[in-house]
Design a protein around this motif. Structure first.
Motif, PDB file in Angstrom:
ATOM      1  N   LEU A 110       0.811  -1.212   0.000  1.00 32.82           N
ATOM      2  CA  LEU A 110       0.000   0.000   0.000  1.00 32.82           C
ATOM      3  C   LEU A 110       0.847   1.265   0.000  1.00 32.82           C
ATOM      4  CD1 LEU A 110      -2.902  -0.958   2.450  1.00 32.82           C
ATOM      5  CD2 LEU A 110      -2.992  -0.780  -0.038  1.00 32.82           C
ATOM      6  N   LEU A 111       2.123   1.148   0.371  1.00 32.54           N
ATOM      7  CA  LEU A 111       3.004   2.318   0.330  1.00 32.54           C
ATOM      8  C   LEU A 111       3.221   2.814  -1.090  1.00 32.54           C
ATOM      9  CD1 LEU A 111       5.754   1.250   2.909  1.00 32.54           C
ATOM     10  CD2 LEU A 111       4.142   3.154   3.158  1.00 32.54           C
ATOM     11  N   ILE A 112       3.059   1.918  -2.071  1.00 33.65           N
ATOM     12  CA  ILE A 112       3.383   2.327  -3.444  1.00 33.65           C
ATOM     13  C   ILE A 112       2.256   2.091  -4.458  1.00 33.65           C
ATOM     14  CG2 ILE A 112       5.868   2.123  -3.149  1.00 33.65           C
ATOM     15  CD1 ILE A 112       4.247  -0.612  -5.022  1.00 33.65           C
ATOM     16  N   GLU A 113       1.277   1.249  -4.140  1.00 32.69           N
ATOM     17  CA  GLU A 113       0.212   0.998  -5.106  1.00 32.69           C
ATOM     18  C   GLU A 113      -0.995   0.384  -4.408  1.00 32.69           C
ATOM     19  OE1 GLU A 113       1.848  -1.687  -7.956  1.00 32.69           O
ATOM     20  OE2 GLU A 113       1.763  -3.419  -6.632  1.00 32.69           O
ATOM     21  N   GLU A 114      -2.001   0.030  -5.184  1.00 35.26           N
ATOM     22  CA  GLU A 114      -3.218  -0.541  -4.625  1.00 35.26           C
ATOM     23  C   GLU A 114      -2.977  -1.995  -4.183  1.00 35.26           C
ATOM     24  OE1 GLU A 114      -6.355  -0.171  -7.418  1.00 35.26           O
ATOM     25  OE2 GLU A 114      -6.462   2.015  -7.295  1.00 35.26           O
ATOM     26  N   TYR A 115      -3.837  -2.435  -3.293  1.00 34.17           N
ATOM     27  CA  TYR A 115      -3.748  -3.764  -2.708  1.00 34.17           C
ATOM     28  C   TYR A 115      -4.018  -4.841  -3.752  1.00 34.17           C
ATOM     29  CZ  TYR A 115      -5.474  -7.643   0.227  1.00 34.17           C
ATOM     30  OH  TYR A 115      -5.705  -8.848   0.815  1.00 34.17           O
ATOM     31  N   ASP A 116      -3.103  -5.805  -3.871  1.00 35.16           N
ATOM     32  CA  ASP A 116      -3.231  -6.905  -4.835  1.00 35.16           C
ATOM     33  C   ASP A 116      -3.091  -8.214  -4.063  1.00 35.16           C
ATOM     34  OD1 ASP A 116      -3.017  -8.832  -6.799  1.00 35.16           O
ATOM     35  OD2 ASP A 116      -1.656  -7.679  -8.066  1.00 35.16           O
ATOM     36  N   GLU A 117      -4.209  -8.794  -3.626  1.00 34.02           N
ATOM     37  CA  GLU A 117      -4.189  -9.977  -2.775  1.00 34.02           C
ATOM     38  C   GLU A 117      -3.574 -11.178  -3.477  1.00 34.02           C
ATOM     39  OE1 GLU A 117      -7.195 -12.712  -0.034  1.00 34.02           O
ATOM     40  OE2 GLU A 117      -7.952 -10.955  -1.091  1.00 34.02           O
ATOM     41  N   ASP A 118      -3.869 -11.362  -4.764  1.00 32.85           N
ATOM     42  CA  ASP A 118      -3.322 -12.515  -5.482  1.00 32.85           C
ATOM     43  C   ASP A 118      -1.802 -12.478  -5.519  1.00 32.85           C
ATOM     44  OD1 ASP A 118      -5.821 -13.529  -5.950  1.00 32.85           O
ATOM     45  OD2 ASP A 118      -6.010 -12.654  -7.956  1.00 32.85           O
ATOM     46  N   PHE A 119      -1.240 -11.289  -5.774  1.00 30.77           N
ATOM     47  CA  PHE A 119       0.212 -11.167  -5.844  1.00 30.77           C
ATOM     48  C   PHE A 119       0.849 -11.441  -4.484  1.00 30.77           C
ATOM     49  CE2 PHE A 119       4.092  -8.368  -5.813  1.00 30.77           C
ATOM     50  CZ  PHE A 119       4.848  -9.171  -6.650  1.00 30.77           C
TER      51      PHE A 119
END
Length: 444
Positions: A115-124
């Motif tokens: 979240l410090l750099i982009e949107e939340y990506d649960e799969d990644f």
């Protein structure tokens, strides 16, 4: 921002720490192209960690000190770039990973970093957890993780930020062999995506097949920069123990007895240790080996009385002390001399561990190897005859490793101490009088 093909440029870099007259680094210059891998090699105290800190832009801002010279990361000056931009650009895995954890759980740490750099990506995030064998630890409290598990979490945290420059300071020091290979495999993949990597490590053979360049530091000076071919004769990669002594035969007297030890951390349903039975003799050098998360650190803490077993009992017939992976957490005095002043044989102890010449040095200004030897001397000075050491050779160069092992052998033979070591380092098979292996919390 990333159109420049030169990922890292360092020119005439000189670094001083606060209140020190002599620079730690002197006139360091090198360049790395996009996607190159640089291995930084040198003895403890040669300035390797300082180099990485300077590249991150923290010396003079977060860490007291000053720099002269030029640093550019894809053309950007890290000392005049916003923290958010640097977070997107640099992933930094420090030598002492426990200082980098922020969130209370493993899962939370990875989410926070993403979240410090982009949107939340649960799969990644789930893929990263799986790759670094952290999926079973996703809900674990971070303070209960072993050093190796913590190191894997910090590496994973840098990965989820998708940094374009990855700085790794002794990233394999607390990893077992399987996870060392996984880390190298991951680095091999990311350099194909144009990620530039700088690795500080003493295990040159581990990285040999993917390193493009090597930089050798010696007392703050750059002794070599270029291809790694032909360096082993001048800078030995491995230490040979033929020139040091051996442990004398241990006595017959049992001074520590652990019976049916089970342990689980508060809030967890899983047992970290399962039915451990162990007897230790006076004058023994016991090596506890096993993969990350097998329960080695937990067992040491139970044997030394820091943790109380969930089930079972430990009988101790001598004073026991635990020296953690980070020796700074052990010390209670400011200098090496102060740590051993409790013993009438303080001078002899300092000579025994090879620290007489720097006895008045403040412990925060000592190297990792010096701290470990100081902790061993301190334990003897305070009357502990059973010393439990957690990864005492982690992150040490071959020469510092040898000096620590020599100190351990001497305190067993001369001070009649008992040593219990938990470590991934196979060097202990050369000197241990007995060996046990933990897997999944059980003796194998």
């Amino acid at each position: 921002m990333l159109n420049n093909d030169i990922a890292v440029e360092v020119k005439n870099l000189t670094v001083w720490y606060q209140n020190q007259n002599e620079p730690v680094l002197r006139n360091i210059s090198f360049r790395l192209a996009r996607g190159e891998v640089l291995l930084v090699y040198g003895k403890s105290g040669s300035g390797k960690t300082t180099l990485l800190r300077a590249i991150t832009g923290t010396i003079g801002k977060i860490i007291g000190g000053r720099i002269n010279g030029k640093i550019r990361l894809y053309g950007l000056d890290p000392y005049n770039t916003s923290p958010r931009t640097l977070l997107k650009l640099i992933g930094y895995v420090p030598q002492e990973p426990w200082y980098s954890i922020i969130a209370p759980t493993t899962w939370g740490e990875l989410i926070l970093n993403q979240l410090l750099i982009e949107e939340y990506d649960e799969d990644f995030i789930n893929k990263v957890l799986e790759h670094y064998s952290l999926h079973n630890l996703r809900n674990r409290l971070t303070y209960t993780l072993s050093a190796g598990e913590t190191q894997r979490l910090i590496i994973a945290s840098s990965i989820v930020r998708k940094a374009k420059i990855l700085l790794l300071d002794e990233p394999t020091s607390f990893l077992d062999e399987e996870h060392r290979r996984r880390l190298v495999s991951y680095v091999r993949r990311i350099i194909n995506n144009d990620v530039t990597v700088i690795v500080v490590d003493h295990n040159i053979e581990l990285w040999a097949n993917i390193v493009d360049k090597i930089l050798v530091l010696d007392r703050g000076l750059m002794k070599y920069f270029g291809k790694p071919d032909g360096l082993e004769k001048e800078y030995p990669f491995n230490v040979h123990l033929g020139s040091i002594g051996r442990i004398l035969r241990p006595g017959k007297e049992f001074i520590l007895n652990a019976r049916n030890i089970w342990y689980r951390y508060p809030g967890s349903n899983e047992y970290v240790l399962k039915g451990i039975d162990l007897q230790v003799r006076k004058g023994e050098f016991l090596w506890i080996k096993g993969p990350n998360g097998s329960g080695k650190t937990t067992l040491l803490k139970i044997l030394s009385g820091i943790l109380k077993p969930s089930r079972g009992i430990v009988y101790k017939h001598s004073k026991v002390i635990y020296i953690p992976e980070n020796p700074l957490l052990y010390f209670s005095e400011p200098t090496i001399a102060d740590e051993v002043r409790f013993s009438r044989k303080a001078k002899q102890l300092l000579e025994l561990v090879g620290l007489s010449e720097i006895a008045q040095r403040k412990l925060r200004f000592t190297s990792s190897g010096e701290r470990r030897r100081a902790a061993i001397a301190s334990a003897i000075a305070r009357g502990y005859s059973i010393i439990c050491l957690d990864e005492p050779t982690a992150g040490l160069d071959p020469f510092s490793k040898k000096s620590v092992i020599e100190a351990l052998i001497h305190v067993v033979n001369e001070e009649k101490a008992t040593i219990i070591v938990a470590s991934h380092d196979d060097i202990f098979k050369e000197i241990a009088t007995s060996i046990i292996e933990l897997k999944g919390g059980e003796l194998r």
